[in-house]
Design a protein around this motif. Structure first.
Motif, PDB file in Angstrom:
ATOM      1  N   MET A  45      62.652  29.282   8.485  1.00 20.80           N
ATOM      2  CA  MET A  45      61.904  28.044   8.597  1.00 20.80           C
ATOM      3  C   MET A  45      61.446  27.591   7.142  1.00 20.80           C
ATOM      4  SD  MET A  45      58.000  27.413  10.327  1.00 20.80           S
ATOM      5  CE  MET A  45      58.736  27.770  11.818  1.00 20.80           C
ATOM      6  N   SER A  46      61.690  26.355   6.851  1.00 18.95           N
ATOM      7  CA  SER A  46      61.620  25.985   5.690  1.00 18.95           C
ATOM      8  C   SER A  46      60.250  25.969   4.976  1.00 18.95           C
ATOM      9  CB  SER A  46      61.994  24.341   5.505  1.00 18.95           C
ATOM     10  OG  SER A  46      61.031  23.502   6.278  1.00 18.95           O
ATOM     11  N   ILE A  47      60.032  25.911   3.729  1.00 18.04           N
ATOM     12  CA  ILE A  47      58.606  26.166   3.333  1.00 18.04           C
ATOM     13  C   ILE A  47      57.727  24.817   3.612  1.00 18.04           C
ATOM     14  CG2 ILE A  47      57.264  26.026   1.139  1.00 18.04           C
ATOM     15  CD1 ILE A  47      59.568  27.440  -0.302  1.00 18.04           C
ATOM     16  N   GLY A  48      58.351  23.762   3.843  1.00 20.02           N
ATOM     17  CA  GLY A  48      57.575  22.538   4.322  1.00 20.02           C
ATOM     18  C   GLY A  48      57.015  22.686   5.696  1.00 20.02           C
ATOM     19  N   ARG A  49      57.721  23.120   6.617  1.00 22.30           N
ATOM     20  CA  ARG A  49      57.594  23.386   7.854  1.00 22.30           C
ATOM     21  C   ARG A  49      56.518  24.410   7.976  1.00 22.30           C
ATOM     22  NH1 ARG A  49      60.509  20.348  11.144  1.00 22.30           N
ATOM     23  NH2 ARG A  49      62.735  20.089  10.824  1.00 22.30           N
ATOM     24  N   GLN A  50      56.602  25.647   7.325  1.00 20.14           N
ATOM     25  CA  GLN A  50      55.563  26.751   7.359  1.00 20.14           C
ATOM     26  C   GLN A  50      54.237  26.130   6.623  1.00 20.14           C
ATOM     27  OE1 GLN A  50      57.009  29.654   4.856  1.00 20.14           O
ATOM     28  NE2 GLN A  50      58.719  30.418   6.162  1.00 20.14           N
ATOM     29  N   LEU A  51      54.295  25.231   5.589  1.00 22.35           N
ATOM     30  CA  LEU A  51      53.092  24.749   5.289  1.00 22.35           C
ATOM     31  C   LEU A  51      52.484  23.775   6.262  1.00 22.35           C
ATOM     32  CD1 LEU A  51      50.854  23.942   3.302  1.00 22.35           C
ATOM     33  CD2 LEU A  51      52.494  21.915   2.364  1.00 22.35           C
ATOM     34  N   LEU A  52      53.344  22.811   7.078  1.00 22.16           N
ATOM     35  CA  LEU A  52      52.757  22.023   8.009  1.00 22.16           C
ATOM     36  C   LEU A  52      51.978  22.923   9.228  1.00 22.16           C
ATOM     37  CD1 LEU A  52      55.315  19.471   8.650  1.00 22.16           C
ATOM     38  CD2 LEU A  52      53.037  19.017   7.756  1.00 22.16           C
ATOM     39  N   GLU A  53      52.751  24.068   9.723  1.00 23.25           N
ATOM     40  CA  GLU A  53      52.172  24.935  10.648  1.00 23.25           C
ATOM     41  C   GLU A  53      50.861  25.608  10.173  1.00 23.25           C
ATOM     42  OE1 GLU A  53      53.254  25.445  14.015  1.00 23.25           O
ATOM     43  OE2 GLU A  53      54.564  24.094  13.433  1.00 23.25           O
ATOM     44  N   GLU A  54      50.814  25.857   9.000  1.00 26.53           N
ATOM     45  CA  GLU A  54      49.639  26.263   8.585  1.00 26.53           C
ATOM     46  C   GLU A  54      48.608  25.242   8.327  1.00 26.53           C
ATOM     47  OE1 GLU A  54      47.909  29.318   4.934  1.00 26.53           O
ATOM     48  OE2 GLU A  54      50.099  29.008   4.996  1.00 26.53           O
ATOM     49  N   LEU A  55      48.872  24.405   8.003  1.00 29.48           N
ATOM     50  CA  LEU A  55      47.882  23.152   7.921  1.00 29.48           C
ATOM     51  C   LEU A  55      47.163  22.638   9.282  1.00 29.48           C
ATOM     52  CD1 LEU A  55      49.207  20.676   5.190  1.00 29.48           C
ATOM     53  CD2 LEU A  55      47.283  21.987   4.953  1.00 29.48           C
ATOM     54  N   ARG A  56      48.107  22.854  10.651  1.00 27.45           N
ATOM     55  CA  ARG A  56      47.783  22.669  11.706  1.00 27.45           C
ATOM     56  C   ARG A  56      46.852  23.803  12.297  1.00 27.45           C
ATOM     57  NH1 ARG A  56      53.932  20.951  12.951  1.00 27.45           N
ATOM     58  NH2 ARG A  56      53.495  18.579  12.559  1.00 27.45           N
ATOM     59  N   ARG A  57      46.899  24.800  12.012  1.00 25.84           N
ATOM     60  CA  ARG A  57      46.166  25.970  12.493  1.00 25.84           C
ATOM     61  C   ARG A  57      44.907  25.990  11.638  1.00 25.84           C
ATOM     62  NH1 ARG A  57      51.139  28.760  11.986  1.00 25.84           N
ATOM     63  NH2 ARG A  57      50.369  29.654   9.946  1.00 25.84           N
ATOM     64  N   ASP A  58      44.710  25.538  10.496  1.00 31.67           N
ATOM     65  CA  ASP A  58      43.626  26.084   9.503  1.00 31.67           C
ATOM     66  C   ASP A  58      42.700  24.992   9.095  1.00 31.67           C
ATOM     67  OD1 ASP A  58      41.892  26.886   7.540  1.00 31.67           O
ATOM     68  OD2 ASP A  58      43.249  28.437   6.890  1.00 31.67           O
ATOM     69  N   GLU A  59      41.808  24.586   9.853  1.00 33.35           N
ATOM     70  CA  GLU A  59      40.869  23.265   9.621  1.00 33.35           C
ATOM     71  C   GLU A  59      40.490  23.270   8.285  1.00 33.35           C
ATOM     72  OE1 GLU A  59      37.340  20.874  11.318  1.00 33.35           O
ATOM     73  OE2 GLU A  59      37.951  22.652  12.700  1.00 33.35           O
ATOM     74  N   GLU A  60      39.677  24.346   7.762  1.00 37.11           N
ATOM     75  CA  GLU A  60      39.359  24.647   6.172  1.00 37.11           C
ATOM     76  C   GLU A  60      40.313  24.176   5.373  1.00 37.11           C
ATOM     77  OE1 GLU A  60      36.893  27.483   3.470  1.00 37.11           O
ATOM     78  OE2 GLU A  60      37.536  28.027   5.704  1.00 37.11           O
ATOM     79  N   LEU A  61      41.530  24.609   5.608  1.00 34.27           N
ATOM     80  CA  LEU A  61      42.608  24.483   4.507  1.00 34.27           C
ATOM     81  C   LEU A  61      42.975  23.059   4.520  1.00 34.27           C
ATOM     82  CD1 LEU A  61      44.838  25.585   2.779  1.00 34.27           C
ATOM     83  CD2 LEU A  61      46.382  25.892   4.743  1.00 34.27           C
ATOM     84  N   ARG A  62      42.987  22.308   5.531  1.00 33.24           N
ATOM     85  CA  ARG A  62      43.371  20.780   5.634  1.00 33.24           C
ATOM     86  C   ARG A  62      42.225  20.273   5.069  1.00 33.24           C
ATOM     87  NH1 ARG A  62      44.240  21.581  11.116  1.00 33.24           N
ATOM     88  NH2 ARG A  62      42.173  20.559  11.603  1.00 33.24           N
ATOM     89  N   ARG A  63      40.916  20.466   5.182  1.00 30.73           N
ATOM     90  CA  ARG A  63      39.914  19.749   4.527  1.00 30.73           C
ATOM     91  C   ARG A  63      40.005  20.164   3.074  1.00 30.73           C
ATOM     92  NH1 ARG A  63      36.233  20.899   7.952  1.00 30.73           N
ATOM     93  NH2 ARG A  63      35.682  22.770   7.092  1.00 30.73           N
ATOM     94  N   ASN A  64      40.547  21.216   2.471  1.00 33.54           N
ATOM     95  CA  ASN A  64      40.290  21.586   1.129  1.00 33.54           C
ATOM     96  C   ASN A  64      41.471  20.708   0.575  1.00 33.54           C
ATOM     97  OD1 ASN A  64      38.261  23.402   1.055  1.00 33.54           O
ATOM     98  ND2 ASN A  64      39.597  25.172   1.334  1.00 33.54           N
ATOM     99  N   LEU A  65      42.485  20.730   1.200  1.00 34.54           N
ATOM    100  CA  LEU A  65      43.980  20.033   0.586  1.00 34.54           C
ATOM    101  C   LEU A  65      43.559  18.575   0.577  1.00 34.54           C
ATOM    102  CD1 LEU A  65      46.762  20.093  -0.238  1.00 34.54           C
ATOM    103  CD2 LEU A  65      47.397  19.911   1.945  1.00 34.54           C
ATOM    104  N   ALA A  66      42.798  17.982   1.610  1.00 34.51           N
ATOM    105  CA  ALA A  66      42.560  16.380   1.688  1.00 34.51           C
ATOM    106  C   ALA A  66      41.702  16.185   0.366  1.00 34.51           C
ATOM    107  CB  ALA A  66      41.784  15.983   2.780  1.00 34.51           C
ATOM    108  N   GLU A  67      40.649  17.230   0.126  1.00 37.92           N
ATOM    109  CA  GLU A  67      39.754  16.940  -0.973  1.00 37.92           C
ATOM    110  C   GLU A  67      40.283  17.031  -2.265  1.00 37.92           C
ATOM    111  OE1 GLU A  67      36.771  20.187  -0.404  1.00 37.92           O
ATOM    112  OE2 GLU A  67      35.871  19.044   1.309  1.00 37.92           O
ATOM    113  N   GLU A  68      41.348  17.693  -2.375  1.00 43.27           N
ATOM    114  CA  GLU A  68      42.209  17.794  -3.713  1.00 43.27           C
ATOM    115  C   GLU A  68      43.108  16.706  -3.706  1.00 43.27           C
ATOM    116  OE1 GLU A  68      42.581  20.011  -6.254  1.00 43.27           O
ATOM    117  OE2 GLU A  68      40.687  21.105  -5.332  1.00 43.27           O
TER     118      GLU A  68
END
Length: 105
Positions: free
Chosen positions: A1-24
């Motif tokens: 699995m590509s790094i991009g897909r792994q990142l997307l999967e992790e962002l879908r699973r982790d709400e706090e990570l999504r929020r932190n990324l959005a704030e950045e």
């Protein structure tokens, strides 16, 4: 699995990570005119327009008028029932009383 897909999967699973990324990313996105325009267009699709509000007000007014009419109809039925009940009570109590007075005097 590509790094991009792994990142997307992790962002879908982790709400706090999504929020932190959005704030950045948000401050950077707001500095870019084209991205601001894209965000405003997306937001504008979610906003109510004056026509939407007028349409909603017309709908609410129609529903209120319908409820008022139903209440008025109900008031008429209750009033008629009350008059019928009083008439029945009067005839049940007064007629025998009047007959007794007439025939016993």
């Amino acid at each position: 699995m590509s790094i991009g897909r792994q990142l997307l999967e992790e962002l879908r699973r982790d709400e706090e990570l999504r929020r932190n990324l959005a704030e950045e990313l948000l401050p950077e996105a707001l500095r870019n005119r084209e991205l601001r325009k894209a965000m405003l267009l997306a937001l504008s699709r979610e906003m109510a327009t004056k026509e939407d509000i007028e349409e909603l007000k017309s709908y609410v007014d129609a529903r209120i008028n319908d409820v008022n009419r139903r209440i008025s109809d109900l008031y008429g039925v209750v009033k008629a029932s009350l008059v019928a009940t009083i008439a029945t009570l009067i005839s049940t109590i007064l007629v025998p009383l009047i007959l007794r007075i007439l025939f016993h005097s």
